[in-house]
Design an enzyme around this catalytic site. Structure first.
Site, short mmCIF file in Angstrom:
data_model
loop_
_atom_site.label_atom_id
_atom_site.label_comp_id
_atom_site.label_asym_id
_atom_site.label_seq_id
_atom_site.Cartn_x
_atom_site.Cartn_y
_atom_site.Cartn_z
N ARG A 168 0.85 -1.20 -0.05
CA ARG A 168 -0.04 -0.11 0.16
C ARG A 168 0.66 1.05 0.01
O ARG A 168 0.31 2.46 0.35
CB ARG A 168 -0.86 0.11 1.38
N SER A 222 -11.52 -0.12 4.24
CA SER A 222 -10.86 -0.75 5.39
C SER A 222 -10.42 0.39 6.29
O SER A 222 -9.65 1.26 5.60
CB SER A 222 -9.82 -1.78 5.36
N GLU A 317 -5.54 2.81 7.85
CA GLU A 317 -5.46 2.60 6.41
C GLU A 317 -5.94 3.84 5.58
O GLU A 317 -5.51 4.37 4.66
CB GLU A 317 -6.17 1.32 5.87
C1 LIG Z 1 -15.73 -0.62 -0.29
C2 LIG Z 1 -14.21 -0.39 -0.49
C3 LIG Z 1 -13.56 -1.55 -0.75
C4 LIG Z 1 -12.15 -1.34 -0.89
N1 LIG Z 1 -11.40 -2.30 -0.93
C5 LIG Z 1 -10.01 -2.05 -0.99
C6 LIG Z 1 -9.13 -3.26 -1.22
O1 LIG Z 1 -9.49 -4.45 -1.11
N2 LIG Z 1 -7.89 -2.96 -1.43
C7 LIG Z 1 -7.31 -1.62 -1.46
O2 LIG Z 1 -6.03 -1.40 -1.63
N3 LIG Z 1 -8.14 -0.76 -1.53
C8 LIG Z 1 -9.45 -0.73 -1.07
N4 LIG Z 1 -10.26 0.21 -0.96
C9 LIG Z 1 -9.73 1.71 -0.75
C10 LIG Z 1 -9.58 2.39 -2.22
O3 LIG Z 1 -10.80 1.83 -3.09
C11 LIG Z 1 -8.56 2.65 -2.83
O4 LIG Z 1 -7.51 3.34 -2.06
C12 LIG Z 1 -8.55 3.34 -4.28
O5 LIG Z 1 -7.28 3.40 -4.93
C13 LIG Z 1 -8.91 4.79 -3.86
O6 LIG Z 1 -9.19 5.31 -5.20
P1 LIG Z 1 -9.89 6.81 -5.32
O7 LIG Z 1 -10.05 7.39 -6.67
O8 LIG Z 1 -11.30 6.68 -4.67
O9 LIG Z 1 -9.15 7.69 -4.60
P2 LIG Z 1 -9.33 8.80 -3.42
O10 LIG Z 1 -9.81 8.29 -2.21
O11 LIG Z 1 -10.28 10.15 -3.94
O12 LIG Z 1 -7.62 9.33 -3.04
C14 LIG Z 1 -6.88 8.38 -2.34
C15 LIG Z 1 -5.44 9.12 -2.35
O13 LIG Z 1 -5.08 9.20 -3.57
C16 LIG Z 1 -4.51 10.51 -4.16
N5 LIG Z 1 -4.70 10.67 -5.34
C17 LIG Z 1 -6.03 10.49 -6.21
N6 LIG Z 1 -5.79 10.66 -7.60
C18 LIG Z 1 -4.44 10.73 -7.64
C19 LIG Z 1 -3.61 10.96 -8.76
N7 LIG Z 1 -3.92 10.99 -10.44
N8 LIG Z 1 -2.41 11.28 -8.60
C20 LIG Z 1 -1.65 11.23 -7.27
N9 LIG Z 1 -2.65 10.95 -6.26
C21 LIG Z 1 -3.82 10.61 -6.27
C22 LIG Z 1 -5.27 11.29 -3.16
O14 LIG Z 1 -4.74 12.66 -2.98
C23 LIG Z 1 -5.58 10.58 -1.89
O15 LIG Z 1 -4.12 10.84 -1.23
C24 LIG Z 1 -11.50 0.07 -0.66
C25 LIG Z 1 -12.60 1.21 -0.58
C26 LIG Z 1 -13.76 0.74 -0.36
C27 LIG Z 1 -14.79 2.21 -0.24
#
Ligand SMILES: Cc1cc2nc3c(=O)[nH]c(=O)nc-3n(C[C@H](O)[C@H](O)[C@H](O)COP(=O)(O)OP(=O)(O)OC[C@H]3O[C@@H](n4cnc5c(N)ncnc54)[C@H](O)[C@@H]3O)c2cc1C
Length: 322
Positions: A168, A222, A317
């Site tokens: 991560r 999580s 996380e």
């Molecule tokens: C129901 C559920 C299940 C999940 N299951 C998992 C799992 O199994 N495994 C796992 O690893 N995660 C999981 N996650 C967490 C989440 O899906 C991931 O962290 C995902 O990558 C977040 O994507 P997002 O576009 O929503 O990012 P955001 O939540 O909007 O941002 C997360 C971070 O990324 C940064 N960011 C966003 N876009 C960019 C970019 N283009 N360049 C640089 N930085 C950027 C943001 O500044 C922030 O720091 C889960 C979340 C939910 C709600």
């Protein structure tokens, strides 16, 4: 690019929690992002935060006196393509799911573990997301990054080795002011049997999440990291020896924190509209109009009780944006 002032963030974020932001730049391309950074600089805006879908964020209830750069396409938009070298290349704002579906439709296997994982590709790379034994780094070749630390934003291509991925974590996460613009993957051309198997894994993982995760409520995934540190695992097993088998056989040496939260009697624990999910204790669901303050209080109460019992701090996380 769409620019707005004084924007309510909650409707834009997965958790449906967050206050107002001074500026929002909704970016759908590299050009949009460069333009947003230029406006931000011209207006001397010092606070900048990038969001994708917000599926891993708890955003403050307070006023965000800065700029939000939102890089997220809706599922109907896709910039995914095959390069002449046969790599799968995509803009950071595309959903991870869009990239997986494109790959499977082109008989390319290797990303199917990500079935049902919400979020954009850019955030997936930054956080080296993973599930069911796969991680985004596994098939990644290179990433174009926009570095806006200096006087002028600089675009550079970084290889997988330079991105220093670990659980991560990535170089992008540990360095400020870096935006993922494009990512490229080298996927295996599957035989018909391999493609069918990959599609089954993809569907199975989506179903697993529907069955086990509280997707009926807004959540942020999580909340805590599972425990991987050897000494901490041993500490937990001294207090809860009955978990030994599941740690060894089911969790590859890790302790599943959900089971410990249950043991602390905190499943269903609620403050305001923020509740430890009855379905899966690693999730804190927003059952109505939860505030970030409610969620943070639930987190801190869990951490407090956890430390009392196990003697060390649970690591979050999810990212909390103040
Ligand atoms: C129901 C559920 C299940 C999940 N299951 C998992 C799992 O199994 N495994 C796992 O690893 N995660 C999981 N996650 C967490 C989440 O899906 C991931 O962290 C995902 O990558 C977040 O994507 P997002 O576009 O929503 O990012 P955001 O939540 O909007 O941002 C997360 C971070 O990324 C940064 N960011 C966003 N876009 C960019 C970019 N283009 N360049 C640089 N930085 C950027 C943001 O500044 C922030 O720091 C889960 C979340 C939910 C709600």
């Amino acid at each position: 690019m769409i620019t707005q002032n004084e924007v309510e963030l909650a409707p834009l974020l997965w958790y449906k929690i967050g206050g107002k932001a001074q500026y929002l730049f909704d970016c759908k391309s590299k050009k949009d992002i460069l333009q947003a950074l230029e406006v931000i600089k011209l207006n001397n805006v010092s606070k900048v935060f990038v969001v994708g879908l917000g599926s891993n964020l708890i955003f403050t209830d307070d006023y965000y006196d800065g700029a939000i750069i939102r890089i997220a396409n809706d599922p109907t938009i896709s910039s995914v393509r095959l390069t002449p070298e046969g790599l799968v290349e995509s803009f950071a704002g595309d959903l991870l799911d869009t990239v997986i579906q494109f790959s499977l439709n082109h008989e390319l296997v290797g990303l199917e573990w990500g079935g049902g994982l919400p979020g954009t590709l850019g955030a997936a790379v930054r956080g080296n997301v993973g599930a069911f034994g796969g991680e985004i780094k596994d098939n990644l070749v290179s990433v174009d990054i926009l570095d806006y630390e200096g006087e002028r934003p600089e675009l550079k291509t970084m290889s997988k080795a330079e991105l220093e991925f670990s659980y991560r974590e990535s170089w992008i996460k540990t360095h400020e002011k870096k935006i993922v613009i494009t990512a490229r993957f080298n996927l295996k051309k599957g035989t018909p049997e391999e493609v069918t198997a990959a599609k089954e894994v993809y569907q199975k993982n989506i179903q697993f999440r529907k069955d086990r995760h509280p997707l009926e409520y807004p959540n942020c995934g999580s909340v805590f990291k599972n425990i991987r540190d050897k000494q901490q695992v041993e500490k937990v097993l001294t207090i809860c020896p009955e978990l030994t088998e599941s740690v060894e056989k089911k969790w590859y040496g890790k302790v599943a924190v959900a089971s410990l939260i249950e043991k602390l009697g905190l499943k269903g624990y609620r403050i305001g509209d923020a509740q430890v999910s009855e379905k899966h204790a690693l999730f804190i669901v927003n059952v109505g109009h939860a505030s970030a303050r409610d969620v943070k209080q639930v987190i801190s109460d869990i951490q407090g009780k956890f430390k009392e019992k196990f003697g060390f701090q649970l690591e979050t996380e999810v990212e909390i944006v103040q």
